[in-house]
Scaffold this motif. Structure first.
Motif, PDB file in Angstrom:
ATOM      1  N   CYS A 168       0.904  -1.268  -0.024  1.00 37.64           N
ATOM      2  CA  CYS A 168       0.219  -0.022   0.062  1.00 37.64           C
ATOM      3  C   CYS A 168       0.825   1.198   0.022  1.00 37.64           C
ATOM      4  CB  CYS A 168      -0.873   0.000   1.143  1.00 37.64           C
ATOM      5  SG  CYS A 168      -2.248  -1.199   1.256  1.00 37.64           S
ATOM      6  N   CYS A 169       2.262   1.369   0.982  1.00 38.47           N
ATOM      7  CA  CYS A 169       2.930   2.327   0.776  1.00 38.47           C
ATOM      8  C   CYS A 169       3.565   2.569  -0.251  1.00 38.47           C
ATOM      9  CB  CYS A 169       3.800   1.954   2.110  1.00 38.47           C
ATOM     10  SG  CYS A 169       2.995   2.854   3.621  1.00 38.47           S
ATOM     11  N   SER A 170       3.978   1.340  -1.127  1.00 39.78           N
ATOM     12  CA  SER A 170       4.661   1.564  -2.496  1.00 39.78           C
ATOM     13  C   SER A 170       3.706   2.142  -3.582  1.00 39.78           C
ATOM     14  CB  SER A 170       5.201   0.282  -2.684  1.00 39.78           C
ATOM     15  OG  SER A 170       4.287  -0.709  -3.289  1.00 39.78           O
ATOM     16  N   VAL A 171       2.457   1.777  -3.297  1.00 32.26           N
ATOM     17  CA  VAL A 171       1.437   2.279  -4.298  1.00 32.26           C
ATOM     18  C   VAL A 171       1.254   3.771  -4.132  1.00 32.26           C
ATOM     19  CG1 VAL A 171      -1.082   2.224  -5.122  1.00 32.26           C
ATOM     20  CG2 VAL A 171       0.295   0.233  -4.789  1.00 32.26           C
ATOM     21  N   ILE A 172       1.365   4.046  -2.951  1.00 36.94           N
ATOM     22  CA  ILE A 172       0.995   5.660  -2.516  1.00 36.94           C
ATOM     23  C   ILE A 172       2.293   6.315  -2.991  1.00 36.94           C
ATOM     24  CG2 ILE A 172       0.927   7.248  -0.652  1.00 36.94           C
ATOM     25  CD1 ILE A 172      -0.888   5.227   0.721  1.00 36.94           C
ATOM     26  N   PHE A 173       3.496   5.922  -2.691  1.00 35.70           N
ATOM     27  CA  PHE A 173       4.792   6.205  -3.105  1.00 35.70           C
ATOM     28  C   PHE A 173       4.914   6.595  -4.703  1.00 35.70           C
ATOM     29  CE2 PHE A 173       9.245   7.120  -3.120  1.00 35.70           C
ATOM     30  CZ  PHE A 173       9.672   7.267  -1.708  1.00 35.70           C
ATOM     31  N   PHE A 174       4.533   5.644  -5.473  1.00 42.73           N
ATOM     32  CA  PHE A 174       4.333   5.703  -6.738  1.00 42.73           C
ATOM     33  C   PHE A 174       3.413   6.804  -7.283  1.00 42.73           C
ATOM     34  CE2 PHE A 174       1.913   4.421 -10.667  1.00 42.73           C
ATOM     35  CZ  PHE A 174       3.077   4.575 -11.376  1.00 42.73           C
ATOM     36  N   LEU A 175       2.206   6.825  -6.808  1.00 37.63           N
ATOM     37  CA  LEU A 175       1.488   7.700  -7.255  1.00 37.63           C
ATOM     38  C   LEU A 175       1.891   9.029  -6.782  1.00 37.63           C
ATOM     39  CD1 LEU A 175      -1.996   6.261  -6.330  1.00 37.63           C
ATOM     40  CD2 LEU A 175      -1.232   6.121  -8.450  1.00 37.63           C
ATOM     41  N   TRP A 176       2.423   9.277  -5.625  1.00 37.84           N
ATOM     42  CA  TRP A 176       2.877  10.786  -5.282  1.00 37.84           C
ATOM     43  C   TRP A 176       4.032  10.913  -6.176  1.00 37.84           C
ATOM     44  CZ3 TRP A 176       1.190  14.092  -1.851  1.00 37.84           C
ATOM     45  CH2 TRP A 176       2.273  15.247  -1.540  1.00 37.84           C
TER      46      TRP A 176
END
Length: 89
Positions: free
Chosen positions: A71-79
């Motif tokens: 979940c954090c990696s997806v948020i990191f990617f989107l950011w």
């Protein structure tokens, strides 16, 4: 007193997540960026899959945090992509 303990636990979890994002997420993002820049077509897909892959890789390190790590990696990617759009790249 339970509310104070809950708040302290929440702060500890958030600080550990922040530490994990800087120690593991930032280098993973730099690797993903370096690899995806070499791919002219579908750069976003490649970068997204690499980000998610590094998040999923935590399953082999500590399985209990693999879902939050993804979940954090997806948020990191989107950011990261949002920052790229703001820069006009």
């Amino acid at each position: 007193m339970v509310e104070g303990e809950y708040f302290l636990s929440l702060i500890v979890v958030l600080l550990l997540s922040l530490l994990g994002n800087f120690v593991y997420g930032l280098p993973a993002s730099l690797v993903a960026e370096g690899i995806s820049m070499k791919v002219l077509r579908n750069r976003r897909w490649v970068s997204g899959l690499i980000h998610i892959g590094f998040g999923a890789l935590t399953y082999f390190i500590y399985p209990g945090i693999s879902l939050p790590a993804v979940c954090c990696s997806v948020i990191f990617f989107l950011w990261d992509e949002r920052m790229r759009m703001d820069d006009g790249s």
